[in-house]
Design a protein around this motif. Structure first.
Motif, PDB file in Angstrom:
ATOM      1  N   GLU A  52       0.804  -1.425   0.035  1.00 18.94           N
ATOM      2  CA  GLU A  52      -0.019   0.030   0.062  1.00 18.94           C
ATOM      3  C   GLU A  52       0.755   1.282   0.069  1.00 18.94           C
ATOM      4  O   GLU A  52       0.570   2.224  -0.846  1.00 18.94           O
ATOM      5  CB  GLU A  52      -0.845  -0.096   1.250  1.00 18.94           C
ATOM      6  CG  GLU A  52      -2.018   1.072   1.111  1.00 18.94           C
ATOM      7  CD  GLU A  52      -3.140   0.802   2.253  1.00 18.94           C
ATOM      8  OE1 GLU A  52      -3.957   1.761   2.449  1.00 18.94           O
ATOM      9  OE2 GLU A  52      -3.313  -0.307   2.617  1.00 18.94           O
ATOM     10  N   GLU A  56       1.066   4.059  -2.911  1.00 16.32           N
ATOM     11  CA  GLU A  56       0.606   5.294  -2.549  1.00 16.32           C
ATOM     12  C   GLU A  56       1.766   6.510  -3.080  1.00 16.32           C
ATOM     13  O   GLU A  56       1.517   7.421  -3.463  1.00 16.32           O
ATOM     14  CB  GLU A  56       0.099   5.597  -1.130  1.00 16.32           C
ATOM     15  CG  GLU A  56      -1.176   5.058  -0.693  1.00 16.32           C
ATOM     16  CD  GLU A  56      -1.505   5.376   0.772  1.00 16.32           C
ATOM     17  OE1 GLU A  56      -0.453   5.358   1.647  1.00 16.32           O
ATOM     18  OE2 GLU A  56      -2.756   5.570   1.144  1.00 16.32           O
ATOM     19  N   VAL A  84      -6.581   3.043  -1.541  1.00 14.35           N
ATOM     20  CA  VAL A  84      -5.508   3.870  -2.155  1.00 14.35           C
ATOM     21  C   VAL A  84      -6.361   4.666  -3.225  1.00 14.35           C
ATOM     22  O   VAL A  84      -5.877   6.118  -3.464  1.00 14.35           O
ATOM     23  CB  VAL A  84      -4.222   3.117  -2.728  1.00 14.35           C
ATOM     24  CG1 VAL A  84      -3.392   3.990  -3.864  1.00 14.35           C
ATOM     25  CG2 VAL A  84      -3.561   2.441  -1.826  1.00 14.35           C
TER      26      VAL A  84
END
Length: 301
Positions: A52, A56, A84
């Motif tokens: 994640e 991002e 996200v």
């Protein structure tokens, strides 16, 4: 100019979708792990979609009109994507599969509401990172991924495209049609169940057209993508055998776990009427099957 993000998509029909988007004048951003270069003319971001923070980080402040997720296989991946991309895109299109209907057995073609993702239980603790488990639970992984997106509600407009079995293209890497070609050439028996059911299919160019069309549409929720008509294993083999007069087609009955790639012990072909009513025109499988076989034979030859 639309801003379109494609996650994965460098192989088979994914690369065709990217080519169509570029030809339409869209600005395309491709996200993958960097193992293969995307086609010229796109913005390339390297990230692990399972990480994640990595995802991002490479996205930064970017936003998109639509995201096309070609490689979402598990509810964990869907959870990360939902977090996200919430607020980053007006529309999220996930490539799903006919295998979400794996528990169905219907002589009639199956509509989308046969599997309502809002009612599918999600278990994030299953060993989704284990390749063997994921391979054995491919349809269930897609079902639960759909459920994650559905649970987000109207704040996360999503589409899950349930793709029929794909045929055609000289770059078909699956080897499924090759399986029949090789056996007909050598006369090796083709394993089918005692009761062998037909299935729905779609040509690789048609599913690329459909995904591109879906990216620009406004509807949400699950949608089936399949050509009109069904095919049996016998019909597939007959189309191959036309090109192999020296070959011999032999079938043998086998248990469910030992059948050839396009042999099915249950009926769960897909009803494409929702997409048709929304405005997409599908072809007929009988019209493009000879082309798909020719492409495969040319590749093998």
């Amino acid at each position: 100019m639309r801003e379109v993000c494609v996650i994965g998509g460098n192989r088979y029909f994914g690369k065709r979708v990217i080519a169509r988007l570029i030809a339409a004048g869209d600005r395309v951003t491709v996200i993958n792990r960097g193992s293969s270069a995307p086609p010229p003319g796109v913005i390339h971001l390297v990230a692990d979609r399972d990480d994640e923070k990595s995802l991002e980080g490479v996205l930064g402040p970017r936003t998109f009109d639509v995201v096309i997720d070609q490689v979402c296989y598990t509810p964990r991946q869907a959870e990360i994507a939902r977090r996200v991309f919430a607020g980053r895109t007006r529309r999220y299109v996930m490539t799903s599969t006919v295998e979400v209907y794996g528990y169905e057995d219907s002589a009639a073609l199956v509509p989308e509401d046969a599997v309502d993702p809002r009612t599918v239980a999600v278990d994030l603790e299953l060993p989704w990172d284990d390749p063997e488990f994921l391979d054995a639970h491919y349809g269930e992984g897609k079902r639960q991924a759909e459920a994650v997106f559905a649970a987000a509600g109207p704040a996360f407009p999503y589409v899950t495209v349930r793709v029929a079995h794909v045929l055609g293209g000289g770059d078909d890497f699956t080897g499924r049609l090759d399986h029949y070609t090789d056996r007909i050439r050598t006369g090796e028996p083709i394993a089918v169940p005692a009761v062998n059911h037909p299935a729905t299919y779609i040509h690789v160019e048609e599913i690329a057209d459909f995904l591109t069309w879906t990216a620009g549409a406004e509807f949400t929720g699950p949608v089936n993508a399949a050509s009109h008509g069904t095919l049996t294993t016998e019909e597939l083999c007959a189309a191959v055998a036309v090109h192999l007069p020296e070959g011999r087609t032999v079938f043998r009955s086998a248990d469910a776990g030992d059948v050839s790639p396009f042999s099915f012990t249950r009926s769960y072909g897909m009803d494409n009427s929702r997409a048709t009513k929304l405005g997409f025109t599908f072809g007929d499988v009988s019209n493009w099957l000879p082309r798909a076989v020719t492409e495969t034979l040319r590749k093998a030859g």
